[in-house]
Each structure stands twice: as C-alpha cells, then as structure tokens.
Design a protein around this motif. Structure first.
Motif, mmCIF file in Angstrom:
data_model
loop_
_atom_site.group_PDB
_atom_site.id
_atom_site.type_symbol
_atom_site.label_atom_id
_atom_site.label_comp_id
_atom_site.label_asym_id
_atom_site.label_seq_id
_atom_site.Cartn_x
_atom_site.Cartn_y
_atom_site.Cartn_z
ATOM 1 N N ASP A 177 15.786 6.359 3.424
ATOM 2 C CA ASP A 177 15.219 5.104 2.963
ATOM 3 C C ASP A 177 16.300 4.051 2.796
ATOM 4 O OD1 ASP A 177 12.725 6.157 2.984
ATOM 5 O OD2 ASP A 177 12.695 6.670 0.853
ATOM 6 N N ALA A 225 5.365 -2.769 7.456
ATOM 7 C CA ALA A 225 4.847 -1.403 7.512
ATOM 8 C C ALA A 225 5.228 -0.616 6.270
ATOM 9 C CB ALA A 225 5.368 -0.701 8.773
ATOM 10 N N ARG A 226 6.455 -0.805 5.768
ATOM 11 C CA ARG A 226 6.875 -0.097 4.563
ATOM 12 C C ARG A 226 6.049 -0.538 3.360
ATOM 13 N NH1 ARG A 226 11.623 2.438 4.146
ATOM 14 N NH2 ARG A 226 11.966 1.614 2.057
ATOM 15 N N GLU A 227 5.796 -1.834 3.254
ATOM 16 C CA GLU A 227 4.978 -2.320 2.141
ATOM 17 C C GLU A 227 3.551 -1.797 2.251
ATOM 18 O OE1 GLU A 227 5.311 -6.520 2.293
ATOM 19 O OE2 GLU A 227 7.423 -6.565 1.654
ATOM 20 N N ALA A 228 3.004 -1.797 3.470
ATOM 21 C CA ALA A 228 1.656 -1.263 3.654
ATOM 22 C C ALA A 228 1.602 0.223 3.333
ATOM 23 C CB ALA A 228 1.203 -1.519 5.094
ATOM 24 N N GLN A 229 2.671 0.936 3.674
ATOM 25 C CA GLN A 229 2.710 2.372 3.369
ATOM 26 C C GLN A 229 2.710 2.601 1.865
ATOM 27 O OE1 GLN A 229 6.203 4.309 4.844
ATOM 28 N NE2 GLN A 229 5.374 6.362 4.581
ATOM 29 N N ALA A 230 3.458 1.772 1.117
ATOM 30 C CA ALA A 230 3.469 1.913 -0.337
ATOM 31 C C ALA A 230 2.090 1.623 -0.930
ATOM 32 C CB ALA A 230 4.522 0.980 -0.937
ATOM 33 N N LEU A 257 -0.755 1.874 0.628
ATOM 34 C CA LEU A 257 -1.672 2.941 1.047
ATOM 35 C C LEU A 257 -1.498 4.186 0.189
ATOM 36 C CD1 LEU A 257 -3.760 3.951 3.078
ATOM 37 C CD2 LEU A 257 -1.880 4.641 4.565
ATOM 38 N N ALA A 258 -0.238 4.487 -0.166
ATOM 39 C CA ALA A 258 -0.003 5.658 -1.011
ATOM 40 C C ALA A 258 -0.671 5.490 -2.371
ATOM 41 C CB ALA A 258 1.497 5.882 -1.187
ATOM 42 N N GLU A 306 -4.464 5.875 -1.858
ATOM 43 C CA GLU A 306 -4.851 7.266 -1.646
ATOM 44 C C GLU A 306 -4.819 8.062 -2.940
ATOM 45 O OE1 GLU A 306 -2.229 8.691 1.322
ATOM 46 O OE2 GLU A 306 -3.408 7.892 3.005
ATOM 47 N N SER A 355 8.989 7.699 -4.735
ATOM 48 C CA SER A 355 8.070 6.571 -4.849
ATOM 49 C C SER A 355 8.729 5.383 -5.542
ATOM 50 C CB SER A 355 6.815 7.000 -5.612
ATOM 51 O OG SER A 355 5.961 5.912 -5.847
#
Length: 412
Positions: A12, A192-197, A199-200, A203, A277
């Motif tokens: 990261d 993409a990294r912000e969207a992944q955070a 999304l986590a 979820e 996280s």
C-alpha cells in the motif's frame, strides 16, 4: 498482528508513493515544457542581436512576449489535467496570438520554429480537432510563404530549417500524450482505491445487516405468531394462553442472546484487518500512515482493544485534523503494552482537549481491560492518542474470554 499483513501494508505504501510520484512527474514535465518556450526564444533573440539580424528592442520584446506564452501554454495543460471535457478558449487563442507575435519578431529561425512545434504538441491535445487541422495546415504553409518573400533563397537550407521542427513536433506530441496517459492512470488508480475503501465499508454493513436479519427473522416471526395466538386464547383458554406467552418469553430471550452473541462477534475486531483498513482509509484521505512494532504478542482481548483504539484514532484524524502524516506504534514494555497514534494536523493548543462520545466510549473500553487512555495536543504541533494496557507474558496461551464475561460486556 499476523505476519501476512506486513507485506500488504508495504505494498500500500509503495502504491501511494508511486501514484504521488506519477502526478509530480506529469506536473513537472509540463512545467519544464512551458519553460522551454522562453528558453528557445531567448537563445534565438541573443543570437539574432549578436549577428545583427534584429534590433535589440525587437529581441527583448520577443523574450518578454514568450513569458506569458509559456504561462498560457501551462494554462491549456491545466484545463486538460482538471477535466477531459474542459477546454480554455482564452488560453488557446491568447497563446496563439503571442506565438504569432514572437514569430514576427524573430522571423524564420530554427529555435523559433521549434518553439512553435512545442506549442502545437500541447494545443493538439487540448483544442478542438477540426480547429487544430486548420491551424496545423497554416503553421506548415506559413514558413514557405515567408520564404517566398526573401530576395536570396536557398531552398535546401529552408527545407532543413522546416524539417527539423516538423519532425520535432510529433516527437513532443507523443511524449506529451504519454505523460497525459500517466496522469489519467494515476487518477484512475486513486479513484479505484477510494471506491475500494467505500465498497469495503458497504459490504461490512450489508454483512452485519444480513446477520441480524437471519438471526431475528425466525425468532420475531415466532414471537408474532405465538403472541397473536395467545391473544385469541386469552378469553376461552387462559391456561393455554399463558403457556403460549411463556414460549414467547423464551423466544424473546433466545433472540436477545443471539443478538448479543452476534454483536460480540462483530465487536471482536481482527487487529490485522483493522490496521490494514486504517492505513488504507488514511492514505486515501491524503494522510501518510506508518506502522511500527505491529507484532508484539498480544492476547485476543488485547488485539480487540488495540483494534478499537486504532479505529477511533483514525476516525478522529479524518474528522478533526488536517494531518499529512500519522505514526502508529505498538510496543511491549515490562508490564504494559503501549499503543500510540500521533498525527501532525492537530487543531488547538497543547493541553486543551475535549472528549467526545468516541473518546469517552474508547476510554471506558480500555478501562474495562485494566488500561488507561490519554488524548492531547502536544507541544510543537500534533496530537497524541496513547493507550496503556496491562501486559501478559508474550508466550502465554491465548484463551478466549468466557461466555459469561462476553455477555456482561455486551450488556454493558
């Protein structure tokens, strides 16, 4: 913390550093490009004055005009970097006018035409395509029109002078296009990294909602059916109605027990996942996060408490500070495990801190395991969150808390 989280954290950090470096490369490349235009003009002006081809006043005027020309060139790039669909008509036409004025002052010189090629290599990426077709054709023809007015003509020399910028301009265009692609890739990677955070987080919320639905759906349905039956039997069969209400009571207690167990498992946070996280969220928010001493032999209860300290600390950094750096350290001392979270963006003076609901709840959570928590701004700028937990032997067997203890903690 398990060993497998350390490589992930390092990856990261490397990704964030590479994305930041890519952005600086793009900005620096176009900044250097904007400086090349006045440099070419200045060299041509000095050479013309020394050879007696131009008056010094005209040469100075060309150099002066080249400075806003470079700035407008950078402005065109700035609009492209800000949005793919945004174009600056003023920057385009003003830079084209300044370019024409510089060309008139210095006439047909190799470096003058190379400066024109630099302008073209940027303008073709940000201006309207149809317009640039017309402008490109004019720029290709004008040197020959000017050459036709010379009294003494050397076609071969003119061909060389014209060919150099014609070859130079597409090369610069390819380089500029590659730099812009690098910019787009870096921005898409950040998004993409912000969207992944996000999304986590979504979820996890959905998972907990599904767990509660699965736990309570059957129990509450049984409660509703049996209470309705007890209401109908209350007049004609009180004994059976009472039996049904006893079953309702048992179902309600069972549902409460299952909810407590679910919440207890949800609150039993995994330290490795939480640290990963925290780092991802802070770095997505523009705060560089470093971690030291992650593997200090914590018990499961200590790992859960440390995870909550890290989560609350990261939340406070994002909400209440403008930190650029956050240092998180875990250390085992002789009789204590110390967790420190320092950020350099504290607001307020040293010694002044007001505990909100988050820090108050965290203080109670740390105190429940026999530890202490302090949170305060420090002298010289920054904010320090520090938790001290009673240490247990690093090699001691790790046992889960008893079920009764878990229920008591959840009920509290």
């Amino acid at each position: 913390m398990t060993d497998r989280s350390a490589p992930t954290a390092g990856v990261d950090d490397r990704v964030v550093r590479r994305l930041t470096l890519a952005r600086w490369i793009v900005v620096g490349s176009f900044g250097f490009l904007a400086l090349m235009v006045p440099a070419f003009v200045a060299v041509t002006a000095i050479s013309s004055v020394q050879n007696g081809h131009r008056p010094i006043e005209v040469a100075v005027l060309a150099v002066v005009l080249s400075l806003p020309l470079g700035w407008q060139l950078l402005r065109m790039v700035q609009h492209r970097l800000g949005s793919r669909k945004t174009r600056s008509s003023f920057a385009f036409w003003s830079s084209l006018g300044l370019l024409a004025a510089v060309a008139v002052c210095l006439d047909l010189e190799v470096l003058t035409l190379m400066a024109v090629g630099l302008w073209w290599s940027v303008a073709v990426l940000v201006a309207d395509r149809r317009l640039m077709i017309v402008v490109s054709a004019v720029l290709l023809v004008l040197p020959w029109v000017r050459f036709a007015t010379f009294e003494e003509r050397d076609p071969w020399l003119m061909l060389v002078i014209w060919t150099i910028p014609v070859v130079w301009a597409p090369i610069m265009l390819a380089a500029n296009h590659a730099v812009l692609l690098l910019w787009d890739v870096a921005n898409e990677a950040h998004a993409a990294r912000e969207a992944q955070a996000r999304l986590a987080v979504s979820e996890e919320r959905l998972r907990f909602a599904r767990d509660l639905h699965d736990l309570l759906g059957h129990s509450l349905s049984g409660v509703a059916v049996k209470s309705e039956l007890a209401a109908r039997l209350a007049q004609r069969d009180p004994d059976r109605a009472a039996a049904e209400m006893v079953q309702v009571q048992q179902l309600a207690r069972e549902a409460l027990r299952e909810v407590r167990a679910a919440v207890s498992g949800y609150r039993d946070v995994d330290l490795a996942a939480e640290l990963a996280s925290v780092r991802a969220v802070l770095q997505a928010g523009g705060t560089r996060c470093t971690l030291t001493g992650a593997d200090v032999g914590l018990t499961p209860e200590q790992r859960t408490t440390v995870a909550w300290v890290c989560r609350e600390g990261a939340t406070n950094v994002l909400r209440h500070s403008s930190a650029r750096r956050c240092d998180l350290s875990l250390a085992r001392e002789e009789r204590a495990v110390v967790v420190e979270m320092f950020n350099d963006g504290a607001r307020g003076s040293a010694g002044q801190v007001q505990y909100g609901n988050g820090l108050t709840g965290l203080t109670e959570r740390v105190a429940a395991v026999g530890g202490t928590l302090s949170a305060r701004p420090v002298t010289g700028g920054g904010f320090l969150l520090r938790a001290v937990l009673p240490a247990e032997p690093a090699g001691a067997p790790e046992a889960r808390p008893a079920a009764g203890t878990e229920r008591k903690d959840v009920a509290a």
